[in-house]
Enzyme design. Structure first.
Site, PDB file in Angstrom:
ATOM      1  CE  LYS A  39       9.794 117.894  23.194  1.00 55.69           C
ATOM      2  NZ  LYS A  39       9.912 118.815  22.038  1.00 55.69           N
TER       3      LYS A  39
ATOM      4  CD  GLU B  94       0.965 121.621  17.308  1.00 54.22           C
ATOM      5  OE1 GLU B  94      -0.202 121.317  17.539  1.00 54.22           O
ATOM      6  OE2 GLU B  94       1.937 121.238  17.989  1.00 54.22           O
TER       7      GLU B  94
ATOM      8  N   GLY C 135       9.025 115.587  13.737  1.00 52.87           N
ATOM      9  CA  GLY C 135       8.837 115.158  12.359  1.00 52.87           C
ATOM     10  C   GLY C 135       8.455 113.695  12.272  1.00 52.87           C
TER      11      GLY C 135
ATOM     12  CB  ILE D 186      18.140 113.555  19.668  1.00 55.19           C
ATOM     13  CG1 ILE D 186      18.014 114.639  18.600  1.00 55.19           C
ATOM     14  CG2 ILE D 186      19.530 113.562  20.284  1.00 55.19           C
ATOM     15  CD1 ILE D 186      18.170 116.045  19.151  1.00 55.19           C
TER      16      ILE D 186
END
Lengths: 429, 429
Positions: free
Chosen positions: B208, B193, B305, B139
């Site tokens: 973030k 994970e 991803g 994004i």
């Protein structure tokens, strides 16, 4: 006079809603500006039509009605064009670029028609010509497409890029208004102009589609390449069916880069409620992008208005200021390095929602199915409702078909007596 | 050898999921690259741990396990750091910048902790240090904040910036799974994970938030400034209540620039279903921004991803290439020109959703209300359910209160015998 040399002087062309917003926002941001982009920004001249008009909060000594006062002022480095329309904006922008002045514009009409000429002029003069505000107002979309998503082969750009029509469709959907009522409400609130044609017929959205498609697909698309269809024929009954199908109806600008060329159009569509664009309500805008690396992305926000549009304009101005500091103006200019053909709209493929009034007698559906079959239109779903003794309402949703096959089929249906009326033809996403 | 001089050579540090994606995407885009940014891009060295590992589709002659092969190679102009973690990434990036190499990184852990040091090093060397991929994967958010929205005073940045937890919460909400079940599903699909702590405890999102807040508010926020709380305590019962309140539960990163300082936190929140973030489902991410000019804006897409992250990395690389062409590297570096204090989380104000089990006897509510009143916590709504003869479930939604007032009130409630358990304490947007 260190401060003086560290100030970038600018001229504003037009002092309407957006011009006024830019003027105010530049003043509001003056404190941090030098720290942020390395220079102060000052509007030293404002071109207006009417020198007599009273303008609250604007230094009257900046006003001029003479373009030569601006184009001949060598101190002015940035021209901010917010007049709209083709002329005299086009001539002024070209003259400014030829004179080595950088230009920031929000003029979608002009850019959708003459973008190449303007960008060529900018490139010749190593000037910036930036226009983030021309598409979807305050929403960052041009820079994301040109830079952030530059690593993608973008195949699809779909946008709700007209706030007036999205407001109208939202009111029809949520408050059960019919089109006329919702339009009246939009006019009352100032969302729709006195002559709403450009909005409700999809022309405004079409210009934005041309600009976005050009950038996304690296190939020039002009407004006249864009098929446009408005929302005036959407009825409350169509909205009811959309709800029944877990969908909304939105006016979408659709641009696709396919193997056989670029498709560009604006038309109302049924859109499933799970699609991210379906929840874009009221006068908000959003642009949905699909790229081969990023997958799906969406940009949402205010597509119009004094300050949202000024936000985009001032962002561009600050970028020009940074380029001035680093002497790299013209760093991102035209990115249309391909020459992809525009696909004829007849060859575009869509699904269709068809609502029709038919005679309530045996064999009608078989007859319709045969006409469709003859024209390679296959049917995905049929709903029959409101049947009286004489008449019934039939809703047919097709599979993906070519526009001209559907058109031919509908033409043939008209000659069949038991089909009383084709009430709605709406595409489905 | 015109082609040679027009090629920018690059080194890749790390060839995991994202590194592999970047390698493939650079190759996939080679055709249009020169036309788009003025140069070809070529990865000439790849730093890996294990030289023996078989790597499908990668030219083995590019691999090295020696950092000096890269740092001492003067032809390499761009270093792409995709190893993750603090060291050796930090040392390598600093050495690269000191050597005049530009750096693109997706390393949120490192940037959230040492962003200033890295950006300072970049600025000293007139180098680019870009990291669009470090926040919300594919994004576009950093460039929009630094450039497109630069004309705004941004007051709020709220994000769903962890795909794993958003997937888990979506499964709990839509498919009635409990937390453990949804986590197992996420693990099965590779969204979580083996050790999911960083995701489910909000640490990944917190990093973030630190990066986004620093950029949005022009003032450095580091990870340790961010309050974090995960989603492990969210139960199906909380989800049921959220539905009843026309809301969803989302793990939100929340950063606000208030008069009394910057607030930065990550915690699950009840969010009304009409909020644009509420319809962000599955592993999608989105960042919602409020600025004084643009009003509300949102950026939506894939937060992780192979290819979505590579999309952001390659966008940055292409920007460095453009800067090389125009010799303006370092054009946009650190924009933290303020020094705003971080507000103690105790002083942050929130609304709270409180679910508790209480004795089903007269006077309990009065007692709770008194404790709350004594601590300046006012109550917006009370719902009582599941009453048996002995016990009832009480849900209280508070007005906006300071964190420490709520904490004090809850502490005092624990000493009251008729309050059997405070089952949930969830903030409400």
């Amino acid at each position: 006079m260190e401060n003086k040399t560290n100030t970038i002087k600018m001229a504003l062309l037009g002092l309407g809603t957006v011009g006024g917003g830019v003027y105010k926002l530049i003043q509001r941001r003056s404190d941090g500006m030098e720290k942020n982009v390395g220079a102060n920004l000052e509007i030293t001249k404002i071109l207006v039509h009417n020198m007599e008009k009273k303008r609250e909060g604007v230094d009257a000594s900046l006003l001029t009605d003479q373009w030569k006062d601006i184009i001949e002022d060598d101190e002015i480095q940035i021209v901010i064009e917010l007049m709209g329309g083709i002329e005299p904006a086009k001539t002024m922008i070209l003259e400014a670029l030829h004179a080595g002045k950088h230009v920031v514009s929000a003029n979608k009409d002009l850019i959708a028609a003459h973008g190449k000429e303007l960008l060529d002029a900018a490139e010749e003069g190593n000037c910036d010509f930036l226009f983030e505000a021309a598409v979807a107002g305050g929403i960052p979309i041009i820079r994301p497409l040109k830079q952030c998503l530059a690593g993608n082969e973008i195949t699809e750009v779909i946008g709700i890029v007209n706030g007036t029509t999205n407001y109208i469709l939202t009111k029809m959907f949520e408050d059960h208004m019919d089109f006329a009522e919702a339009l009246a409400k939009a006019t009352e609130l100032g969302y729709a102009e006195a002559d709403p044609t450009a909005d409700i017929e999809g022309l405004d959205a079409g210009r934005k589609v041309a600009i976005m498609a050009s950038i996304a697909f690296h190939s020039r698309v002009v407004f006249s390449d864009v098929y446009t269809e408005g929302i005036t024929k959407i009825t409350s009954r169509d909205i009811e069916y959309a709800k029944e199908f877990d969908s909304v109806i939105k006016l979408l600008g659709v641009a696709r880069n396919t193997e056989k060329g670029i498709e560009a159009g604006v038309y109302p569509m049924l859109l499933h409620k799970d699609h991210p664009l379906a929840s874009v309500r009221d006068s908000f805008n959003a642009v949905f992008v699909h790229g081969d690396a990023v997958d799906d992305a969406m940009f949402y926000g205010r597509g119009a208005g004094e300050f949202p549009t000024a936000s985009a304009v001032v962002g561009d101005i600050m970028d020009v200021a940074r380029n001035l500091k680093y002497q790299c103006n013209g760093r991102i200019s035209c990115t249309c390095y391909r020459d992809t053909p525009i696909k004829s709209f007849d060859d575009v493929k869509n699904k269709f929602f068809l609502r029709m009034q038919v005679a309530n007698e045996p064999g009608v559906l078989a007859c319709i199915a045969k006409v469709f079959g003859d024209h390679k239109v296959s049917i995905a779903r049929v709903v029959q409702k409101n049947a009286t003794k004489e008449q019934a309402e039939l809703v047919i949703v097709t599979d993906v078909v070519k526009e001209y096959h559907l058109k031919d089929a509908l033409n043939e249906l008209q000659s069949i007596e038991s089909i009383k009326e084709v009430s709605s033809v709406i595409r489905e996403y």
